[in-house]
Design a protein around this motif. Structure first.
Motif, PDB file in Angstrom:
ATOM      1  N   PRO A 187       0.816  -1.219   0.000  1.00 20.86           N
ATOM      2  CA  PRO A 187       0.000   0.000   0.000  1.00 20.86           C
ATOM      3  C   PRO A 187       0.848   1.267   0.000  1.00 20.86           C
ATOM      4  O   PRO A 187       1.877   1.353   0.681  1.00 20.86           O
ATOM      5  N   ALA A 188       0.391   2.251  -0.757  1.00 20.86           N
ATOM      6  CA  ALA A 188       1.175   3.473  -0.959  1.00 20.86           C
ATOM      7  C   ALA A 188       1.343   4.291   0.310  1.00 20.86           C
ATOM      8  O   ALA A 188       2.245   5.136   0.387  1.00 20.86           O
ATOM      9  N   ASP A 189       0.501   4.061   1.316  1.00 19.02           N
ATOM     10  CA  ASP A 189       0.600   4.866   2.531  1.00 19.02           C
ATOM     11  C   ASP A 189       1.590   4.293   3.542  1.00 19.02           C
ATOM     12  O   ASP A 189       1.755   4.857   4.634  1.00 19.02           O
ATOM     13  N   LEU A 190       2.273   3.209   3.186  1.00 14.61           N
ATOM     14  CA  LEU A 190       3.263   2.620   4.081  1.00 14.61           C
ATOM     15  C   LEU A 190       4.664   3.039   3.670  1.00 14.61           C
ATOM     16  O   LEU A 190       4.950   3.234   2.487  1.00 14.61           O
ATOM     17  N   ALA A 191       5.539   3.166   4.662  1.00 15.02           N
ATOM     18  CA  ALA A 191       6.936   3.537   4.390  1.00 15.02           C
ATOM     19  C   ALA A 191       7.684   2.313   3.888  1.00 15.02           C
ATOM     20  O   ALA A 191       7.698   1.266   4.545  1.00 15.02           O
TER      21      ALA A 191
ATOM     22  N   ALA B 241       7.297   7.686  -3.481  1.00 13.63           N
ATOM     23  CA  ALA B 241       7.625   7.794  -2.063  1.00 13.63           C
ATOM     24  C   ALA B 241       8.551   6.685  -1.575  1.00 13.63           C
ATOM     25  O   ALA B 241       9.035   6.735  -0.440  1.00 13.63           O
TER      26      ALA B 241
ATOM     27  N   THR C  58       2.291  -6.917   6.145  1.00 15.57           N
ATOM     28  CA  THR C  58       1.453  -5.794   6.569  1.00 15.57           C
ATOM     29  C   THR C  58       0.315  -6.175   7.497  1.00 15.57           C
ATOM     30  O   THR C  58      -0.344  -5.286   8.050  1.00 15.57           O
TER      31      THR C  58
END
Length: 283
Positions: A20-24, A41, A177
């Motif tokens: 997922p794009a919201d994870l570092a 990112a 995750t």
């Protein structure tokens, strides 16, 4: 922070696309310029298993790791020491289904068993992924299909419950995750066992042109493998093929469907999504 190793390989690059794009996310690569498909990112850093000093910065702040190493070396031992020292909590390791086969004693399987033991004894949480052969191995036939409409392989009647690499990657992302995967071993197969002859027939249907299967002798197979791999790795692959001929790779496991909530991908589905690699249909 999730660290992904092997991001230029068959499974690693699919893992990167699915996190997922919201994870570092941080990617470790010997050549960062070869990494493709990563989001803006995603942090891409140089790191080398054989250079312990490079691992210090790679692992800083990392909580979870997707670990892929190459057969024959000691990469796992050094990396796991560094990871534990850096405070990594959980390692998801790409292994192989053959580890669970007591008859499998080839070099690659022994290496995988040793590395699984190292991880289990590392003091960190672990998850082991044990896939059967990847459906994408059929891409090794692409050149001869494009040029001669022929598939050449050893033991064409041997069946293998091969798995879609995208399914393996999706399971890996779940393990990285989600809770509930620590201390678990996931055996990952496709929904049916197929032979190279059957795969050839399916490719022919999809390409809408006849393809011929040509059985390689063990001698020709050894020469072909020897051109691509060191001799000890080639020998291990031939030993593995012999076990396949004896039926050791036909068992279908339902773990992919259970974890993903859908049926495992079929070879026909994988091939249909990669037909371009094999040339145009109806030539």
């Amino acid at each position: 922070m999730i660290l992904v190793t092997g991001a230029t390989g068959t499974i690693g690059r699919e893992v990167v696309r699915r996190i997922p794009a919201d994870l570092a996310v941080r990617i470790m690569a010997r050549d960062p310029g070869r990494v493709t498909g990563a989001g803006e990112a995603v942090e891409i850093v140089h790191g080398d298993f054989s250079d312990p000093g490079s691992l210090v910065g790679v692992l800083r702040g990392v909580r979870t790791v997707f670990l892929v190493t190459n057969p024959g070396g000691d990469d796992d031992a050094g990396f796991l020491r560094a990871a534990r020292s850096a405070g990594v909590r959980h390692v998801v390791k790409l292994s192989a289904a053959a580890v669970d086969d007591s008859r499998a004693e080839d070099l690659i399987t022994r290496w995988q068993r040793r590395n699984e033991e190292l991880l289990r004894g590392s003091g960190m949480e672990w998850t082991l992924l044990r896939p059967r052969a990847f459906m994408s191995n059929a891409l090794s036939w692409a050149g001869s299909i494009r040029s001669d409409d022929v598939v050449r392989a050893l033991y064409g009647a041997s069946c293998n419950a091969c798995v879609d690499p995208r399914d393996v990657a999706e399971v890996a992302v779940r393990a990285l995750t989600e809770d509930g995967h620590a201390g678990r071993t996931h055996t990952l197969t496709g929904p049916e066992a197929l032979s190279a002859v059957e795969q050839t027939a399916q490719l022919a249907e999809l390409l809408r042109r006849p393809l011929r299967f040509e059985e390689l002798s063990p001698e020709r197979a050894r020469a072909a493998l020897g051109a691509r791999y060191p001799a000890d790795i080639a020998d291990a692959l031939l030993e593995s093929a012999e076990r396949g001929r004896e039926g050791a790779k036909t068992a279908v496991d339902g773990t992919v469907a259970t974890l993903l909530g859908r049926p495992a991908g079929t070879f026909r589905g994988w091939a249909g999504d990669h037909l371009g690699a094999f040339g145009n249909g109806d030539r």
